[in-house]
Design a protein around this motif. Structure first.
Motif, PDB file in Angstrom:
ATOM      1  N   ASN A 170      12.298   7.960   1.053  1.00  0.00           N
ATOM      2  CA  ASN A 170      10.865   7.496   0.653  1.00  0.00           C
ATOM      3  C   ASN A 170       9.585   8.875   1.298  1.00  0.00           C
ATOM      4  N   ASN A 171       9.166   8.746   0.442  1.00  0.00           N
ATOM      5  CA  ASN A 171       7.525   9.685   1.159  1.00  0.00           C
ATOM      6  C   ASN A 171       7.211   9.149   2.730  1.00  0.00           C
ATOM      7  N   TYR A 172       6.715   9.884   3.095  1.00  0.00           N
ATOM      8  CA  TYR A 172       6.137   9.952   4.603  1.00  0.00           C
ATOM      9  C   TYR A 172       4.366   8.873   3.865  1.00  0.00           C
ATOM     10  N   HIS A 173       3.897   7.846   4.986  1.00  0.00           N
ATOM     11  CA  HIS A 173       2.896   6.676   4.477  1.00  0.00           C
ATOM     12  C   HIS A 173       2.243   6.970   5.758  1.00  0.00           C
ATOM     13  N   PHE A 183       9.629  11.939  10.354  1.00  0.00           N
ATOM     14  CA  PHE A 183       8.617  11.528   9.393  1.00  0.00           C
ATOM     15  C   PHE A 183       8.453  12.996   8.799  1.00  0.00           C
ATOM     16  N   GLN A 184       8.352  14.319   9.442  1.00  0.00           N
ATOM     17  CA  GLN A 184       8.287  15.534   8.827  1.00  0.00           C
ATOM     18  C   GLN A 184       8.969  15.947   7.980  1.00  0.00           C
ATOM     19  N   LYS A 185      10.154  15.776   8.264  1.00  0.00           N
ATOM     20  CA  LYS A 185      11.576  16.009   7.684  1.00  0.00           C
ATOM     21  C   LYS A 185      11.561  15.158   6.686  1.00  0.00           C
ATOM     22  N   MET A 186      11.867  13.767   6.793  1.00  0.00           N
ATOM     23  CA  MET A 186      11.547  13.091   5.804  1.00  0.00           C
ATOM     24  C   MET A 186      10.484  13.949   3.988  1.00  0.00           C
ATOM     25  N   HIS A 187       8.884  13.861   4.817  1.00  0.00           N
ATOM     26  CA  HIS A 187       8.894  13.751   3.739  1.00  0.00           C
ATOM     27  C   HIS A 187       8.797  15.536   3.277  1.00  0.00           C
ATOM     28  N   GLU A 188       9.637  16.284   3.468  1.00  0.00           N
ATOM     29  CA  GLU A 188      10.099  17.740   3.446  1.00  0.00           C
ATOM     30  C   GLU A 188      11.326  17.333   2.114  1.00  0.00           C
ATOM     31  N   THR A 225       1.122  -1.631  -0.214  1.00  0.00           N
ATOM     32  CA  THR A 225       0.344   0.207   0.283  1.00  0.00           C
ATOM     33  C   THR A 225       0.907   1.452  -0.125  1.00  0.00           C
ATOM     34  N   ALA A 226       1.820   1.202   0.839  1.00  0.00           N
ATOM     35  CA  ALA A 226       2.998   2.622   0.807  1.00  0.00           C
ATOM     36  C   ALA A 226       3.126   3.143  -0.533  1.00  0.00           C
ATOM     37  N   THR A 227       3.847   1.467  -0.885  1.00  0.00           N
ATOM     38  CA  THR A 227       4.495   1.789  -2.360  1.00  0.00           C
ATOM     39  C   THR A 227       3.801   2.433  -3.886  1.00  0.00           C
ATOM     40  N   ALA A 228       2.859   1.226  -3.407  1.00  0.00           N
ATOM     41  CA  ALA A 228       1.576   2.698  -4.481  1.00  0.00           C
ATOM     42  C   ALA A 228       1.136   4.013  -4.165  1.00  0.00           C
ATOM     43  N   ASP A 229       1.069   4.246  -2.555  1.00  0.00           N
ATOM     44  CA  ASP A 229       1.118   5.555  -3.071  1.00  0.00           C
ATOM     45  C   ASP A 229       1.774   6.591  -3.311  1.00  0.00           C
ATOM     46  N   ILE A 230       2.647   5.763  -2.696  1.00  0.00           N
ATOM     47  CA  ILE A 230       3.674   6.511  -2.633  1.00  0.00           C
ATOM     48  C   ILE A 230       3.803   6.930  -4.689  1.00  0.00           C
ATOM     49  N   ARG A 231       4.403   5.767  -5.046  1.00  0.00           N
ATOM     50  CA  ARG A 231       4.105   5.875  -6.840  1.00  0.00           C
ATOM     51  C   ARG A 231       3.236   6.439  -7.213  1.00  0.00           C
TER      52      ARG A 231
END
Length: 1573
Positions: free
Chosen positions: A1149-1152, A1195-1200, A991-997
């Protein structure tokens, strides 16, 4: 034995002799030379278990022996079935009259006379078989050979030794009032002997008349073979000259006794004219000789030569009788009318026998000549008759036995002086051994101190044993049993017989006294003393072996180098040899109620060495009330010789080995059968003692546990005793079921003789089953195992097939009654049934060493009061270990395959919607659903596979799988739980991989647009510059490009990337998670903002007045402080969550949202696992806030960072240089092939390959490490860590291990991975393998793309990417940049691409070699040390008392256990008043009467014995070996002060025995505990 001439041709005349030809007929010629031995007769072969009748003459001796060994009175009815059948055929087939055929019917000539067979067998047997045959014949009331002829040499032998073992009881008229009896060996009893002989031919059947003479009218029995018996009229070929003897013994009843005193009766076969020596012998030994005759004309001189009192017995009805000859002889012999008996014409047999009896009675009254067979030996020597006892071995053995028994005056004093080690010392040692396990006398004393004192007392007693020099008797005994085989057997037989004689005399005196004293009830004390003497007056060979065992066991407490110890090392081997020869060995000493475990196990170990590899055994045991004929039953069933005689009750348990013949091995699947005979339960001697029920229970539990089949012997007449014994037996069976054994049992009801017994007793059987069910419920209650509702829950038992009815042993009134044929037949049927049951058993037989292991573990558990709770067995541990190892393999295979599958699925998702994407659908949601169902199918496939493996595993017959049947459910649940866990993990990841993709799709589209627009602008610029037709420098081109770029970029629109508020998302997730925990949680949660949480270290605090009180109480408990425990839990959870966050951040990666869900799931699971420590809401909420606060910020930092990394404006500017270079290349029309190939390789392929290897390497490392012993199972992991700690001798390491087990274990695993891969090239091989597989894929893709001709390079590259779509994740950015202004030639590009790939391969190989293992471990997707640690630490639960980690296999086990508990001081426990560290070990505490209190008991005292009420999922088994905890005792003793300092306490009071434990002993105890061979 008897000196027979060896049967070789040189020993015979050239023509075949009569004996030789007869023995050849019987197939015994070889045995005449080699002699038949007991072990051959007793072995279990096909004949033993089939009812095949004798088909030819060579079957007859074996048929006779088989029947005789089972004391079957029909044994002499031997004939071949073929001859009988031929006679019957005519009868059944022909109906017409054929008188000629009737008259000429079957002649008895071709049938063998039973006497010939008996004579042949005696001639072909060794002394022990002869003795056994004589004994069994005497039990059947058959006559026994007195003089055995050899018809070839005309020599005969007096069978004195053969009759030595016959003991007879009788009651002469003189004792009929007092109801006394006389019991003695028949060879020493001085009795009058009456001999019956024949002169010439005689028409009277001497033997038949003799039988009638000795039989009551209501109890006729064929003592002597006669012509009217089956085959009795067959001509005798080798038995003429045989003199048989039998005895008439009165029972003290005037109306029934034929003679009032005992008398011996001899019967010479054949004509005395041919056997003068035998006749002379009889004349000199007999009170009277009765000569049967028809015609006296020829034998006058013969009769006148002897002085014996002669009676002539003639048949007046015969045609040959001559009165003149009779008168002549009578006158010469001076006979009166009284000496002549004639059967007159009118007289029938009954009248004649009556007359004969009167004559014999008169002789007995008047004759003074009484002689024992032993005294006859002298006469035999004078007459040149051999005596079987004359052989040298027998005489030497007799002297050796005499040397021992001659000293015995008073048995009690003799035992104290000559056998001192087994008396009070051994009984006291046994008491101490049990006390070590039961701790009944500990009182208020410290347990470990008490146990240490017990050990010191034991050592003192062993010293006392060692202080005794070996007595003369024991020196003689050990020397004698060290002599060669035959002599040793003779010695033991002599000794047994002589000791029996002594005990018999002593016991009969004591019984007389007992009778006298019992008449007066005031003599209580004296009666008690006589009672004690009765118990102690038995003296048998077992007492000497028992002493030998004690001498050996005591010597083991001496140093290994001590000469005394070394001299005794051979004793177990001696005993093992005897066991192999068929001698019984004492297993349980009935007097001390104990097993000398070291002695028994060393004997069995030596036995194993002697017989290996043929060492499989099956065990048959008999249990029952005392004196119900258990030993007789076994002796009859297997032909063996367990001691049976009056007043002689088996004490304890004896084991005996019977060889299984090769032809039955494939049925029974074993090499030997072990028969165990036990002392009677409910014995009156023991009933005096208060612990008799306990003793019975111990014995029953042990033998039931050891046996494959238990025979429960019940005498029907006593129902109350039957109830008691059933109670004991059911208890034993219940205990076995609990430890994984399901023994079989057969109930034998003795003294039930009616043919309809089986049907009549249907009601009894139902009643029995009902009683058994009631007993099972009662026993289950006592053992706290109430799920067992009926007897059949406990064992395999069917009321119809599990009961046998055996008639009484004697047919008539002893002493003249033979054994009942029905008894023998019923026992034979039981034997066949038992062998059949053993043969049909699916489980494989134990080998001798496994049997030894059962003896040890059962007895150790029996010593505890609570058997089920205390039972530990290395075979069970072994089987559990194997199951865990197998299960771990399956589990890892499952995980590995799923990792592989997820990697591929991830790759497909990451490539979805790109050039490389291969999906049939363009909708990500559909694609994800498809993948999830594929995952579910894959998971189901593996789950089913493991469950099938598990089912298959439990179908095995070897490896003792049945012992761990109870864990099957746990492992099945673990499989299901693993599947659920994997399903969640896989779903989250997909799910995480699909959403990020999916999130990247829009960004990719924007980037693609920008690139296209810029590409158009660049082409326009090239066109513009070329039109100028001026040669431009690179600098001018750069300026032009810069100007165009800036303008174009400014004109592009870059939509602002929307930053997600991760903190808000995490807060929402946490709020939802806590909403289930009630209002209190929500209130606490709302008091603090998430962004303010997790800034500093987490501190667990005690708040509120109640908490303060609790904290103080907690300190007062001297328990590890509750707050400290919570802090420890919190730190551990925080560490794990921090690692999880770091792992995600590392992937860039992006946050999920699934990330925070996984973290909350982890926290909940860990808190759930630590329910020992009450985790209040005040602890849970701050902990979750702390972790989520920290995680949210990360995670916020990772997302940014992710948004920044993928910002279209930044990406475009990043590619500016590339654009510029390509612009110049195209403008100058340079060849781009090599450069573009290099760029594609370095920017697209290389990162994809490196990423793939990082994903794949983790499972490889785990797989490799799992092949190592120390990481194969949890127990081996514990063992390896503890062993390493021991060898390092580093206190700080111990402290770290005990106080922060998880981090220590994590570091340990990490170090071992690094160490393992540093030494070997394995890591490089794994990397190379993956590199190779991907390089091959790339080359295949290039070649395929080449063959599919495509218009331009772009299509070519797209095709290559498509072919790699499920193999590698190719960066869209890199690919996009590569595609810009790409004018390379396709073929040239393909050529250079292949070259660049080769170059990259070399380059990567070099990089792999140079990168350190530590660096590689940091970058892996699957973290090996975390995965290994989670498998090795399992559920992570720790013992509630000493904090030792749980080692149970699987993840869903219902019971936690650990092999090695520690002194509680190591877990920070200290005494309140003294502040000293506690030395108590939970495995001792749980069997004591002391109490504990903790937070779980709410501060109230609770008995350790009932700890399961507080900690129901823990099983703390008592320390069965008593040495198991030596490891931690050694550690605490060594580092006592250091631990005290570290824990801010005072050093513990270390018991003195702890201080002397050596490094070696600590290491040994570790091996023993973890069952490391």
């Amino acid at each position: 034995m008897h000196k027979s001439i060896p049967l070789t041709k040189s020993g015979f005349d050239s023509a075949e002799t009569q004996l030789e030809s007869f023995l050849e007929d019987l197939g015994l010629e070889q045995l005449y030379r080699e002699k038949l031995s007991l072990s051959t007769i007793l072995q279990i072969d096909e004949k033993t278990i089939t009812d095949e009748p004798a088909k030819c003459n060579s079957d007859l001796p074996w048929y006779f022996l088989k029947k005789l060994m089972m004391v079957n009175v029909t044994a002499r009815n031997v004939k071949c079935v073929s001859s009988c059948e031929s006679a019957c055929d005519g009868a059944s087939g022909k109906t017409e009259l054929d008188l000629d055929n009737l008259f000429n019917s079957e002649d008895s000539d071709d049938m063998l006379n039973p006497l010939d067979i008996i004579t042949a067998l005696f001639l072909c047997s060794d002394g022990f078989v002869q003795q056994e045959m004589a004994l069994k014949m005497s039990m059947c009331q058959f006559s026994v050979p007195l003089l055995l002829p050899d018809c070839d040499t005309k020599q005969c032998t007096l069978m004195l030794w053969a009759m030595r073992d016959i003991v007879k009881k009788h009651r002469p008229q003189s004792l009929s009032e007092s109801k006394g009896f006389i019991e003695d060996r028949i060879v020493v009893s001085e009795l009058p002997m009456i001999s019956f002989v024949r002169l010439g031919e005689c028409s009277l059947s001497k033997s038949e008349i003799l039988n009638k003479l000795l039989s009551n009218s209501q109890q006729y029995h064929d003592t002597f073979v006669h012509s009217n018996m089956e085959c009795g009229d067959s001509p005798r070929r080798i038995s003429n000259g045989l003199t048989e003897i039998s005895w008439y013994l009165p029972c003290g009843n005037k109306n029934m006794d034929i003679f009032s005193e005992p008398v011996a009766v001899a019967n010479l076969r054949g004509d005395i004219a041919s056997f003068e020596t035998q006749f002379s012998f009889l004349c000199q030994t007999s009170a009277a000789v009765f000569v049967f005759f028809d015609n006296l004309e020829s034998g006058c001189e013969l009769l006148t030569q002897h002085k014996a009192e002669i009676f002539l017995v003639g048949n007046h009805q015969s045609n040959h009788s001559s009165m003149a000859a009779l008168k002549k002889v009578a006158t010469e012999l001076g006979l009166t009318n009284n000496n002549i008996l004639l059967k007159a014409k009118h007289m029938n047999n009954a009248d004649f026998v009556k007359k004969l009896r009167i004559t014999v009675r008169d002789v007995l009254k008047s004759s003074k000549r009484k002689m024992g067979i032993e005294q006859m030996a002298e006469i035999a020597h004078e007459l040149g008759i051999w005596v079987d006892e004359d052989c040298q071995e027998c005489q030497t053995a007799r002297r050796n036995a005499d040397a021992i028994t001659a000293e015995i005056q008073d048995i009690l004093k003799y035992k104290d002086a000559q056998l001192p080690l087994q008396g009070q010392i051994w009984k006291e040692l046994s008491r101490l051994e049990k006390e070590e396990f039961r701790l009944r006398g500990v009182g208020s004393e410290n347990i470990e101190k008490y146990k240490s004192d017990l050990q010191i007392e034991k050592e003192k007693l062993r010293k006392e044993q060692n202080s005794h020099d070996m007595s003369n008797a024991m020196t003689c005994f050990i020397q004698a049993i060290s002599s060669p085989g035959t002599q040793r057997s003779y010695f033991l037989k002599w000794l047994r017989m002589k000791l029996d004689n002594l005990s018999r005399e002593k016991l009969s005196d004591l019984r007389e006294q007992y009778k006298e004293k019992s008449k007066n009830s005031e003599n209580k004390e004296e009666i008690k003393e006589i009672d004690r003497q009765l118990s102690n007056s038995s003296l048998g060979t077992e007492h000497f072996f028992r002493e030998m065992g004690q001498i050996y066991e005591a010597s083991l407490s001496l140093p290994e180098t001590d000469p005394s110890r070394q001299q005794l090392q051979h004793l177990p081997k001696l005993c093992a040899g005897l066991l192999l020869d068929g001698f019984p060995l004492e297993l349980v000493d009935g007097d001390a109620s104990n097993i000398p475990l070291r002695w028994v196990s060393d004997v069995l170990s030596q036995l194993n060495d002697l017989v290996s590899p043929k060492n499989k055994i099956l065990v048959v045991t008999v249990l029952g009330v005392q004196s119900t004929g258990k030993s007789t039953l076994l002796n009859t069933m297997f032909g063996v010789q367990f001691a049976v005689s009056s007043g002689r009750c088996t004490r304890g348990a004896f084991m005996l080995l019977i060889r299984v013949n090769d032809n039955v091995k494939n049925i029974l699947k074993c090499d030997y059968m072990m028969i165990i005979d036990t002392e009677g339960l409910k014995s009156p001697e023991l009933a005096q003692l208060d612990n008799s029920y306990e003793h019975d229970n111990e014995l029953a539990t042990l033998v039931v546990g050891l046996s494959d089949i238990t025979i429960i012997n019940i005498a029907m007449e006593n129902s109350t005793e039957m109830k008691d014994i059933l109670q004991i037996v059911v208890h034993a069976f219940l205990r076995m079921t609990e430890v994984g054994k399901k023994p079989k049992c057969q109930f034998v009801h003795q003294n039930v003789s009616d043919v309809s017994a089986h049907d009549k007793n249907l009601r009894d059987r139902k009643l029995l089953l009902q009683q058994l069910n009631e007993m099972t419920q009662a026993a289950a209650k006592m053992e706290k195992r109430e799920e067992n509702k009926s007897f059949t829950d406990v064992m395999e038992y069917s009321p119809d097939t599990g009961n046998w009815y055996v008639p009484g042993l004697w047919n008539g009134n002893p002493p003249m009654a033979p054994v009942n044929a029905g008894y023998s037949e019923a026992v034979y049927e039981l034997k066949k049934n038992i062998i059949q049951m053993l043969g049909s058993c699916e489980l494989s037989a134990n080998n001798i060493l496994e049997f030894t292991e059962w003896v040890k573990s059962l007895w150790n558990a029996v010593k505890h009061e609570n058997f089920i709770f205390s039972f530990r067995n290395s075979l069970v541990a072994d089987a559990y270990m194997r199951l865990c190892t197998e299960f771990n393999k399956w589990e890892w295979e499952f995980k590995k395959e799923m990792y592989k599958w997820v990697t591929e699925a991830d790759t497909k998702i990451s490539n979805f919607g790109t050039v490389a994407g291969k999906s049939e659908t363009s909708n990500m949601s559909d694609f994800l659903t498809h993948l999830k169902s594929e995952a579910s199918a894959e998971l189901s496939k593996w789950e089913t596979k493991i469950l099938e493996n598990l089912a298959e595993y439990f179908k095995q017959t070897d490896g003792h799988v049945y012992l761990v049947e109870g864990y099957k459910e746990d492992f099945a649940n673990s499989t299901k739980s693993l599947r659920r866990e994997m399903e969640n993990s896989v779903t989250n990841q997909l799910t995480a991989t699909a959403d990020i993709r999916q999130g990247m799709t829009e960004i990719d589209r924007i980037k693609e647009n920008h690139k296209k627009q810029l590409e158009g602008r660049v082409y326009a610029l090239i066109e513009e510059c070329r039109q100028k037709k001026v040669k431009m420098t690179d600098k001018e081109l750069d300026e032009k490009f810069d100007k165009m770029w800036n303008k174009a970029v400014n004109e592009q629109s870059f939509p602002k990337q929307k930053v997600t508020d991760v903190i808000a998302r995490v807060t929402s997730a946490l709020r939802t998670n806590l909403s289930h925990r009630g209002g209190g949680a929500s209130k606490l949660f709302s008091q603090k903002r998430l962004q303010d949480c997790g800034q500093g270290p987490f501190k667990c605090t005690v708040e509120g007045w109640y908490k303060q009180i609790k904290h103080k109480v907690s300190k007062f408990f001297n328990v590890e402080d509750h707050v400290m425990a919570l802090q420890k839990i919190a730190d551990s959870i925080i560490t794990d969550c921090t690692e999880f966050v770091a792992d995600k951040v590392k992937r860039k990666n992006n946050y999920h949202d699934t990330y925070i869900q996984e973290i909350l799931h982890m926290i909940d699971e860990r808190l759930q696992n630590n329910q020992n420590e009450k985790t209040e809401i005040e602890f849970e909420v701050p902990l979750k806030q702390h972790i989520c606060g920290f995680a949210a910020r990360q995670f916020q930092k990772m997302h940014e960072d992710f948004l920044h990394e993928n910002d279209p404006y930044r990406c475009l500017n990043q590619n500016k240089k590339n654009f510029c270079d390509d612009f110049k290349d195209v403008f100058h029309e340079r060849d781009q092939c090599q450069k573009k190939a290099k760029e594609f390789t370095e920017r697209c392929l290389r990162p994809a390959i490196e990423e793939f290897i990082k994903r794949s390497l983790g499972p490889d490392i785990i797989g490799e490490m799992k092949t190592k012993f120390e990481l194969s199972t949890r127990m081996f992991f514990q063992y390896s860590i503890l062993l390493e700690l021991l060898s390092k001798k580093d206190f700080k390491k111990y402290l770290s291990f005990i106080c922060s087990y998880e981090s220590y274990a994590k570091q340990w695993v990490h170090d071992h991975i690094v160490e393992h891969f540093s030494k070997q090239r394995t890591m490089f091989e794994f990397e190379d393998q993956h590199l190779q597989s991907r390089i091959n894929s790339i080359n295949i893709a290039i070649n395929k793309a080449k063959t599919e001709k495509s218009g331009d390079l772009k299509t070519f590259v797209e095709k290559v990417c498509q072919k790699l779509g499920d193999k590698l994740v190719i960066s869209q950015d890199a690919l996009g940049a590569f595609m810009i202004l790409n004018h390379a030639d396709q073929e040239q590009f393909a050529h250079w691409l292949t070259e660049c790939v080769k170059e990259m391969e070399q380059d990567l190989r070099k990089k792999f070699k140079e990168t350190s293992i530590q660096m590689k471990l940091k970058s892996l997707h699957v973290n090996p040390q975390r995965e290994l640690l989670s498998q090795m630490t399992g559920c992570g639960k720790q013992c509630p008392f000493c904090k030792a980690p749980c080692e149970a296999g699987g993840r869903e086990h219902t019971e936690h256990h650990t092999s090695l508990h520690r002194p509680q001081g190591l877990g920070r426990y200290r005494w309140v008043r003294t502040e000293k560290l506690v030395i108590d070990i939970c495995s001792s505490s749980v069997i004591s009467d002391i109490c504990f209190r903790s937070n779980e008991t709410k501060g109230k005292w609770h008995p350790y014995k009932r700890y399961t009420e507080i900690y129901p999922d823990w099983k703390i088994a008592p320390d069965t070996s008593l040495q198991a905890t030596d490891y931690w005792k050694y550690v605490l003793a060594k580092f006592n002060t250091e631990f005290a300092e570290a824990y801010d306490a005072r050093p513990a009071d270390i018991p003195s025995t702890w201080k002397i434990i050596t490094y070696k002993q600590a290491e040994e105890s570790l091996k023993k505990t973890f069952n490391i061979k």
